[in-house]
Design an enzyme around this catalytic site. Structure first.
Site, PDB file in Angstrom:
ATOM      1  N   HIS A  19      69.796  59.398  64.168  1.00  0.00           N
ATOM      2  CA  HIS A  19      69.036  58.333  63.501  1.00  0.00           C
ATOM      3  C   HIS A  19      69.904  57.721  62.410  1.00  0.00           C
ATOM      4  CE1 HIS A  19      68.709  61.746  60.792  1.00  0.00           C
ATOM      5  NE2 HIS A  19      68.590  60.838  59.833  1.00  0.00           N
ATOM      6  N   HIS A  21      75.201  55.308  57.921  1.00  0.00           N
ATOM      7  CA  HIS A  21      75.938  56.155  58.872  1.00  0.00           C
ATOM      8  C   HIS A  21      74.958  56.990  59.680  1.00  0.00           C
ATOM      9  CE1 HIS A  21      75.318  58.740  55.350  1.00  0.00           C
ATOM     10  NE2 HIS A  21      75.318  59.747  56.212  1.00  0.00           N
TER      11      HIS A  21
HETATM   12  P1  ATP Z   1      69.767  69.815  57.182  1.00  0.00           P
HETATM   13  O1  ATP Z   1      69.509  69.451  55.738  1.00  0.00           O
HETATM   14  O2  ATP Z   1      68.902  70.913  57.677  1.00  0.00           O
HETATM   15  O3  ATP Z   1      71.195  70.015  57.494  1.00  0.00           O
HETATM   16  P2  ATP Z   1      69.181  67.041  57.672  1.00  0.00           P
HETATM   17  O4  ATP Z   1      70.022  66.728  56.484  1.00  0.00           O
HETATM   18  O5  ATP Z   1      69.367  66.224  58.903  1.00  0.00           O
HETATM   19  O6  ATP Z   1      69.340  68.562  58.075  1.00  0.00           O
HETATM   20  P3  ATP Z   1      67.051  66.515  55.895  1.00  0.00           P
HETATM   21  O7  ATP Z   1      67.799  67.198  54.785  1.00  0.00           O
HETATM   22  O8  ATP Z   1      65.589  66.712  55.994  1.00  0.00           O
HETATM   23  O9  ATP Z   1      67.649  66.927  57.289  1.00  0.00           O
HETATM   24  O10 ATP Z   1      67.387  64.982  55.760  1.00  0.00           O
HETATM   25  C1  ATP Z   1      66.750  63.972  56.539  1.00  0.00           C
HETATM   26  C2  ATP Z   1      67.627  62.746  56.498  1.00  0.00           C
HETATM   27  O11 ATP Z   1      67.772  62.300  55.151  1.00  0.00           O
HETATM   28  C3  ATP Z   1      69.049  62.968  56.996  1.00  0.00           C
HETATM   29  O12 ATP Z   1      69.520  61.766  57.569  1.00  0.00           O
HETATM   30  C4  ATP Z   1      69.834  63.260  55.750  1.00  0.00           C
HETATM   31  O13 ATP Z   1      71.188  62.906  55.879  1.00  0.00           O
HETATM   32  C5  ATP Z   1      69.140  62.330  54.762  1.00  0.00           C
HETATM   33  N1  ATP Z   1      69.232  62.873  53.407  1.00  0.00           N
HETATM   34  C6  ATP Z   1      68.934  64.121  53.013  1.00  0.00           C
HETATM   35  N2  ATP Z   1      69.092  64.278  51.698  1.00  0.00           N
HETATM   36  C7  ATP Z   1      69.515  63.090  51.222  1.00  0.00           C
HETATM   37  C8  ATP Z   1      69.856  62.593  49.924  1.00  0.00           C
HETATM   38  N3  ATP Z   1      69.792  63.345  48.847  1.00  0.00           N
HETATM   39  N4  ATP Z   1      70.240  61.306  49.847  1.00  0.00           N
HETATM   40  C9  ATP Z   1      70.300  60.520  50.923  1.00  0.00           C
HETATM   41  N5  ATP Z   1      69.986  60.916  52.171  1.00  0.00           N
HETATM   42  C10 ATP Z   1      69.609  62.181  52.324  1.00  0.00           C
END
Ligand code: ATP
Ligand code: MG
Length: 179
Positions: free
Chosen positions: A40, A121
Site C-alpha cells: 500500500h 513510498h
Molecule cells: P510493523 O510495524 O509490524 O513492521 P507496519 O509498519 O507495516 O508493520 P504499522 O506500524 O501498523 O504496520 O504501520 C501502518 C502503516 O503506517 C505502514 O505503512 C507504516 O509504514 C506507516 N507508519 C507507521 N508508523 C509511522 C510513522 N510514525 N510515521 C509515518 N508512517 C508510519
C-alpha cells in the site's frame, strides 16, 4: 486500534512489486518482506486511537478528484539492524494535495500526526540484510514505471492476528471530479 490512511493498489501493480521484491528476497540473508495483500501507499499514520468515528469524519470531509499515480524505481532507507526497501511513487501535485488534505482533516479532528515531510513510498521489505547491496542506480531500475488511477482512499486498521500483520479496510472515501 491502530489506524492509518492509505491508497490500496491494483493487482497488476502488486504483481510487479512482488516480482521486484522476490528478486531482492533471493539475494538477501534476511528480511521481513511485505505480504502481497499488505502492499500500500501510506498517506497518514494515525496510530493507536479509540476514536474511529472521528477518523471516519476526517475521511468523509476529503474532497479530491481521481488522479493518476505513478509508481516506479526502488530505493533504500538505511537502518540499523537492516535496511528498508521501498518502491517509489511520484510526488505529483494531486498526490501532494491529497496527502495534505487528509493530514489537515485528521488534525482538525484532533489527531496529532508527525510533521515530517511526506515521502511517498511503498514498503517492500524491512530489516533487509544483503552482503552486497545494489547501488542506487541499479536499484532504481528494479521497478518499472507504472501508472494506476486512484479513485478512493482507505482508512485501514493494522493489527497482528495470530502473529500475522493484517490490514483491514474500515472506510473508503471516493475521489470524485470536483465541480
Ligand atoms: P510493523 O510495524 O509490524 O513492521 P507496519 O509498519 O507495516 O508493520 P504499522 O506500524 O501498523 O504496520 O504501520 C501502518 C502503516 O503506517 C505502514 O505503512 C507504516 O509504514 C506507516 N507508519 C507507521 N508508523 C509511522 C510513522 N510514525 N510515521 C509515518 N508512517 C508510519
Ligand atoms: Mg510499523
Amino acid at each position: 486500534m491502530r489506524l492509518f490512511v492509505a491508497i490500496c493498489l491494483e493487482d497488476a501493480i502488486r504483481d510487479a512489486l512482488c516480482r521486484a521484491s522476490g528478486a531482492l528476497r533471493e539475494q538477501a540473508q534476511f528480511g521481513r518482506f511485505t505480504h502481497r495483500n499488505n502492499l500500500h501507499l501510506t498517506l497518514a499514520f494515525i496510530g493507536e486511537t479509540a476514536r474511529l468515528a472521528d477518523a471516519k469524519r476526517a475521511m468523509a470531509s476529503v474532497r479530491a478528484a481521481p488522479f493518476s499515480l505513478t509508481i516506479g524505481g526502488m530505493g533504500r532507507f538505511a537502518r540499523r539492524g537492516g535496511d528498508l526497501y521501498w518502491a517509489g511513487a511520484e510526488l505529483s501535485a494531486p498526490l501532494a494535495g491529497l496527502q495534505a488534505q487528509v493530514a489537515d482533516a485528521l488534525r482538525k479532528q484532533g489527531f496529532s500526526l508527525d510533521d515530517k515531510p511526506f515521502k511517498p513510498h511503498l514498503t517492500l521489505a524491512r530489516e533487509v540484510r544483503l552482503s552486497d547491496p545494489p547501488d542506487e542506480n541499479a536499484l532504481a531500475k528494479r521497478v518499472p514505471p507504472m501508472e494506476m488511477r486512484v479513485e478512493r482512499i482507505t482508512l485501514m486498521k493494522s493489527e497482528r492476528l495470530q502473529g500475522k500483520l493484517t490490514y483491514t479496510p474500515l472506510y473508503h472515501t471516493l475521489l470524485e471530479e470536483q465541480a
